[in-house]
Design an enzyme around this catalytic site. Structure first.
Site, PDB file in Angstrom:
ATOM      1  N   ARG A  39      13.347 -18.754  26.023  1.00 19.42           N
ATOM      2  CA  ARG A  39      12.205 -17.841  26.145  1.00 19.42           C
ATOM      3  C   ARG A  39      11.765 -17.682  27.598  1.00 19.42           C
ATOM      4  O   ARG A  39      11.393 -16.573  28.005  1.00 19.42           O
ATOM      5  CB  ARG A  39      11.064 -18.322  25.262  1.00 19.42           C
ATOM      6  CG  ARG A  39      11.373 -18.029  23.804  1.00 19.42           C
ATOM      7  CD  ARG A  39      10.311 -18.516  22.866  1.00 19.42           C
ATOM      8  NE  ARG A  39      10.495 -17.918  21.546  1.00 19.42           N
ATOM      9  CZ  ARG A  39      10.033 -18.422  20.413  1.00 19.42           C
ATOM     10  NH1 ARG A  39       9.331 -19.535  20.413  1.00 19.42           N
ATOM     11  NH2 ARG A  39      10.248 -17.813  19.276  1.00 19.42           N
ATOM     12  N   LYS A 197      17.604 -17.000   0.365  1.00 19.56           N
ATOM     13  CA  LYS A 197      16.910 -16.477  -0.814  1.00 19.56           C
ATOM     14  C   LYS A 197      16.614 -14.984  -0.756  1.00 19.56           C
ATOM     15  O   LYS A 197      16.234 -14.454   0.283  1.00 19.56           O
ATOM     16  CB  LYS A 197      15.582 -17.211  -0.973  1.00 19.56           C
ATOM     17  CG  LYS A 197      15.752 -18.645  -1.410  1.00 19.56           C
ATOM     18  CD  LYS A 197      14.403 -19.286  -1.597  1.00 19.56           C
ATOM     19  CE  LYS A 197      14.527 -20.659  -2.246  1.00 19.56           C
ATOM     20  NZ  LYS A 197      13.211 -21.259  -2.429  1.00 19.56           N
TER      21      LYS A 197
END
Ligand code: ADP
Ligand code: MG
Length: 396
Positions: A39, A197
């Site tokens: 970052r 999922k």
């Protein structure tokens, strides 16, 4: 191509002007050591360009989740030195206490990080009083933190309305890449959606079926779609309560002319651990005590052929349980195909998601994709077709 937002190319003469730059400095810190400076590195281009042009650069960032309660543990003071090392120039740290006087002493070309924006409880509420407090430090605002743009906070959204606002170089690169991938892409477009999922990516799937020509579903979520089609997936991770939703998505894809690709062969095991005994079988041959942990080699090869006929690819989510050997095979193979097509110039490839970035790094091809987004939540919200408040405020 003209852009729907202003960039540093439009910022004009900024010598001696105070520029508030929103960056993402939320690096992992262990015992005072920055363990991953990705970052920090993403901010270098913008901060360097502004400082070299003689601006007084005031970096605004959050760190952790202080929820309005200042603490030494979440102070940006501890990041100033490691950040300076990455930037290759001195960085002043400025506490909120006495910040007005401290900012007034800064000279053109100097870089300072202001204290954690979330030490103000009103930051996350986009409180106008906090926006005004921040805005008073600067003449101009640059938002370079795409990863924080899905939040309408004072430092990500409010400031863009309070000051003349520009996209920083990292933000610009991200927006240009995302526009090429899903905004105005070259067709045919393929989307690869994998991961654990269906429930975490319902909105992504619903948005994509109306946008892409080929929807490639892999990972654990493919099991729910297979179950919806009547396949017995044995002990596999599967959200049986969502088979109805999966059917709706398949119907919506049909109606939109989007071809959905589900695996037809799979790699199964009885135990989920490294290098267990495995079988590669047709999806209709999964035994009751087996679980599907990867897409099979035949389906993977066919998916590679789909990509060969596409011009654009957007990818979120691994095809299998790639962290555990040998269930990384489909993810690695398809990633290598996408990378080679990108290098050849026939495919624009954009990928994002925490585990997806890890998977592409594991495959050794992250650098060959057109663009890899490290923004987790913001990238997914963009894949859901949502307006990101921090981006909307720049493009107004
Ligand atoms: P991202 O972070 O890129 O959005 P996700 O968090 O949605 O991706 O999914 C990544 C996880 O999905 C990985 O930990 C991977 O092991 C898991 N996964 C993929 N395929 C399967 C599978 N067949 N069974 C169980 N887990 C799987
Ligand atoms: Mg994840």
């Amino acid at each position: 191509m003209s852009k729907p937002f202003k960039t540093l190319d439009d910022i004009g003469d900024i010598h001696g002007r105070r520029v508030l730059v929103r960056e993402d400095l939320n690096v992992p810190l262990k015992d005072g050591i920055v363990t991953d400076d990705t970052r920090f590195r993403a901010t270098v281009e913008t901060v360097t360009e502004l400082a070299d042009k003689g601006a007084i650069v005031l970096v605004l960032a959050h760190f952790g989740r202080p929820k309005g309660v200042p603490s030494a543990a979440l102070s940006l003071s501890q990041l100033a030195a490691p950040y300076a090392a990455v930037l290759g120039r001195p960085v002043r740290y400025i506490d909120w206490e006495g910040a007005d006087d401290a900012v007034a002493t800064l000279q053109p070309g100097e870089v300072a990080v202001l204290e954690n924006t979330r030490f103000f409880g009103g930051e996350e509420k986009n409180d106008p009083a906090v926006v005004a407090r921040f805005a008073a430090f600067g003449d101009l605002y640059v938002n370079d933190a795409f990863s924080a743009a899905h939040r309408a906070h004072a430092s990500t959204e409010g400031l863009a309305r309070a000051l003349p606002a520009y996209a920083g170089r990292a933000m610009e690169a991200e927006l240009v890449a995302l526009e090429k991938a899903l905004g105005a892409p070259e067709h045919p477009v393929a989307a690869v959606v994998g991961g654990a999922k269906v429930s975490t990516k319902l909105d992504v799937l619903k948005h994509l079926v109306g946008k892409v020509d080929h929807l490639i579903i892999g990972g654990g979520m493919a099991n729910t779609f297979l179950a919806a089609r009547g396949v017995d997936v044995g002990k596999s991770l599967c959200e049986h309560d969502l088979t109805g939703t999966a059917e709706e998505i398949l119907d919506a894809a049909d109606a939109a002319g989007c071809t959905v690709h589900l695996p037809y062969d799979v790699v199964v095991a009885k135990e989920f651990r490294a290098d267990p005994p495995t079988r590669t079988v047709n999806v209709h041959e999964v035994a009751a005590d087996e679980m599907i942990l990867d897409v099979g080699p035949a389906a993977t090869e066919a998916l590679g052929d789909v990509l060969k006929n596409c011009r654009t690819l957007v990818w979120n989510g691994p095809m299998g349980a790639f962290e555990t050997s040998p269930f990384d095979a489909a993810t690695v193979a398809l990633a290598k195909t996408a990378a080679a097509l990108t290098t050849d110039g026939s495919l624009v490839s954009v990928a994002g998601g925490g585990d997806t970035v890890a998977a592409l790094n594991h495959a050794g091809v992250a650098g060959d994709f057109t663009f890899v987004s490290t923004a987790g939540g913001a990238f997914l919200e963009w894949m859901e077709g949502r307006d990101l408040p921090g981006v909307a405020a720049l493009t107004r």
